[in-house]
Design an enzyme around this catalytic site. Structure first.
Site, PDB file in Angstrom:
ATOM      1  N   PHE A 139       0.860  -1.185   0.000  1.00 12.20           N
ATOM      2  CA  PHE A 139       0.000   0.000   0.000  1.00 12.20           C
ATOM      3  C   PHE A 139       0.893   1.230   0.000  1.00 12.20           C
ATOM      4  CE2 PHE A 139      -2.697   3.054   2.464  1.00 12.20           C
ATOM      5  CZ  PHE A 139      -3.853   3.038   1.683  1.00 12.20           C
ATOM      6  N   GLY A 190       2.582  12.491   6.003  1.00 16.24           N
ATOM      7  CA  GLY A 190       2.162  11.329   6.765  1.00 16.24           C
ATOM      8  C   GLY A 190       0.663  11.300   6.946  1.00 16.24           C
ATOM      9  N   SER A 191       0.185  11.929   8.024  1.00 10.15           N
ATOM     10  CA  SER A 191      -1.234  11.848   8.367  1.00 10.15           C
ATOM     11  C   SER A 191      -2.139  12.590   7.394  1.00 10.15           C
ATOM     12  CB  SER A 191      -1.450  12.383   9.787  1.00 10.15           C
ATOM     13  OG  SER A 191      -0.799  11.563  10.735  1.00 10.15           O
ATOM     14  N   PHE A 195       8.288   4.419   3.999  1.00  9.03           N
ATOM     15  CA  PHE A 195       7.722   3.546   5.041  1.00  9.03           C
ATOM     16  C   PHE A 195       6.688   2.575   4.464  1.00  9.03           C
ATOM     17  CE2 PHE A 195       8.769   7.564   7.300  1.00  9.03           C
ATOM     18  CZ  PHE A 195       9.828   7.086   8.047  1.00  9.03           C
ATOM     19  N   ILE A 196       6.986   1.990   3.306  1.00  8.33           N
ATOM     20  CA  ILE A 196       6.038   1.098   2.640  1.00  8.33           C
ATOM     21  C   ILE A 196       6.321  -0.351   3.029  1.00  8.33           C
ATOM     22  CG2 ILE A 196       5.039   0.411   0.440  1.00  8.33           C
ATOM     23  CD1 ILE A 196       4.676   3.401   1.255  1.00  8.33           C
ATOM     24  N   GLY A 227     -10.856  -0.166   7.232  1.00 14.65           N
ATOM     25  CA  GLY A 227     -10.799  -1.600   7.485  1.00 14.65           C
ATOM     26  C   GLY A 227      -9.456  -2.022   8.042  1.00 14.65           C
ATOM     27  N   GLY A 237      12.366  -5.834  35.572  1.00 12.04           N
ATOM     28  CA  GLY A 237      13.687  -5.301  35.896  1.00 12.04           C
ATOM     29  C   GLY A 237      14.710  -5.480  34.791  1.00 12.04           C
ATOM     30  N   GLU A 271      -1.462   3.098  10.128  1.00  8.25           N
ATOM     31  CA  GLU A 271      -2.905   3.075   9.826  1.00  8.25           C
ATOM     32  C   GLU A 271      -3.652   4.223  10.515  1.00  8.25           C
ATOM     33  OE1 GLU A 271      -4.167   0.394   7.664  1.00  8.25           O
ATOM     34  OE2 GLU A 271      -2.007   0.301   7.464  1.00  8.25           O
TER      35      GLU A 271
END
Length: 344
Positions: free
Chosen positions: A87, A95-96, A120-121, A205, A295, A321
């Site tokens: 995608f 980005g967004s 970033f694919i 989705g 720890g 997403e």
């Protein structure tokens, strides 16, 4: 990721899980997919991410918007696992806010020509087809964006650098470059100008899938915490264990609600955002609390304990997403809409 892992996913028919039977898939529903992704992510978030992207934001848009010829060309190969999907939306500086993407397309001599870079694919290098989004003119915003099916080995389409990340290291995350990338007219998915709507539908989705992956990571962190505690833990360690259990159960309820709403063909956007927002944060919280409770052994990079890896993997889940802030914006808008009394 070893190629034999992908072959095993194909052998078990998981790469065709939600693809219709007429194209060689199993035709499973969203809730089944969510449960499968949860269990895959319990073992490996990288494996679950490959399957989630392949099905939710690559195969699903082709099934929903593709022509008969496009479906026949891609869906059987995606179902059989001879082709993996990707995608291509995110860009280096975008980005967004996907409406601002800069990858351009033009018509030239009866073809489409793409120019630009994606970043970033997931599955970017090994994908047989990348659902790629480009704009005719950035000034048009969403109205100028179209979607294209770009097969691997298309002239002018190359994989750039592989991105080395702090977590999710088994997942192939790539830069993709388009330079005079010529595509036939039949590579267009849907109609010109529908690309933004196609991307948003796919992401809605896809959020259920990422929420399910987040649930798997949270559950894995809970199990690592439970088995890593001493036989007689301190009261504060028992409190962390109880708190983590509630986080996982709450996330599971939200994921199931969103998946079942989608399967019932009811409005699921708000429920998907709620599930994605909560489950992604739950994964990070449980892994973080696990580091506190266990720890120094939990942060040791020698591999003696899994919590350190889960902590690194979990960080990306609130970004992919649609970020946490995007989910909050979606939910806030729905809650303030007097015609929509609640997020589900």
């Amino acid at each position: 990721m070893p190629s034999e892992v992908v072959r095993e996913l194909a052998r078990q028919r998981l790469l065709g899980l939600t693809i219709p039977p007429e194209y060689g898939g199993s035709g499973a529903d969203t809730w089944t997919l969510a449960q499968v992704l949860e269990r895959l992510a319990f073992g490996s978030l990288a494996v679950a991410t490959l399957v989630a992207v392949h099905l939710s934001v690559a195969a699903a848009p082709i099934e929903a918007r593709g022509t008969p010829a496009q479906k026949e060309r891609y869906l059987p190969a995606l179902a059989q696992g001879t082709m993996v999907g990707a995608f291509g939306l995110t860009e280096p500086a975008v980005g967004s806010d996907a409406q601002r993407l800069q990858t351009r397309y033009r018509r030239q001599d009866g073809k489409f020509v793409l120019e630009g870079t994606k970043m970033f694919i997931t599955n970017g290098k090994s994908a047989g087809v990348v659902l790629t989004f480009a704009t005719r003119d950035p000034s048009l915003g969403a109205r100028g964006i179209s979607a294209f099916l770009v097969p691997q080995n298309t002239p002018g389409f190359v994989s750039g650098q592989r991105l080395e990340k702090m977590g999710l290291r088994g997942s192939e995350t790539m830069e993709l470059v388009f330079q005079d990338c010529e595509l036939p007219l039949e590579a267009l998915l849907g109609e010109e100008g529908q690309g933004f709507a196609i991307a948003m539908d796919a992401l809605e989705g896809g959020r259920i899938g990422i929420a399910a992956c987040s649930l798997g990571v949270a559950d894995a962190a809970l199990e690592a915490l439970r088995t890593g505690l001493p036989t007689y833990p301190e009261p504060w360690q028992r409190s962390i264990l109880a708190r983590s259990f509630v986080e996982v159960e709450a996330a599971r309820a939200l994921v199931e609600k969103a998946a079942r709403l989608k399967d019932a063909r009811e409005e699921f956007s708000g429920a998907a955002s709620a599930a994605k927002l909560y489950a992604s944060q739950a994964a990070f919280r449980v892994a973080s609390w696990g580091l506190d409770a266990l720890g120094w052994e939990a942060v040791d990079r020698s591999g003696r304990h899994r919590m350190e890896q889960l902590f690194r993997d979990a960080r990306v889940l609130s970004i992919v997403e649609g970020t946490t802030e995007i989910q909050e914006r979606i939910l806030g808008r729905r809650l303030l809409d007097r015609q929509a009394p609640g997020p589900a």
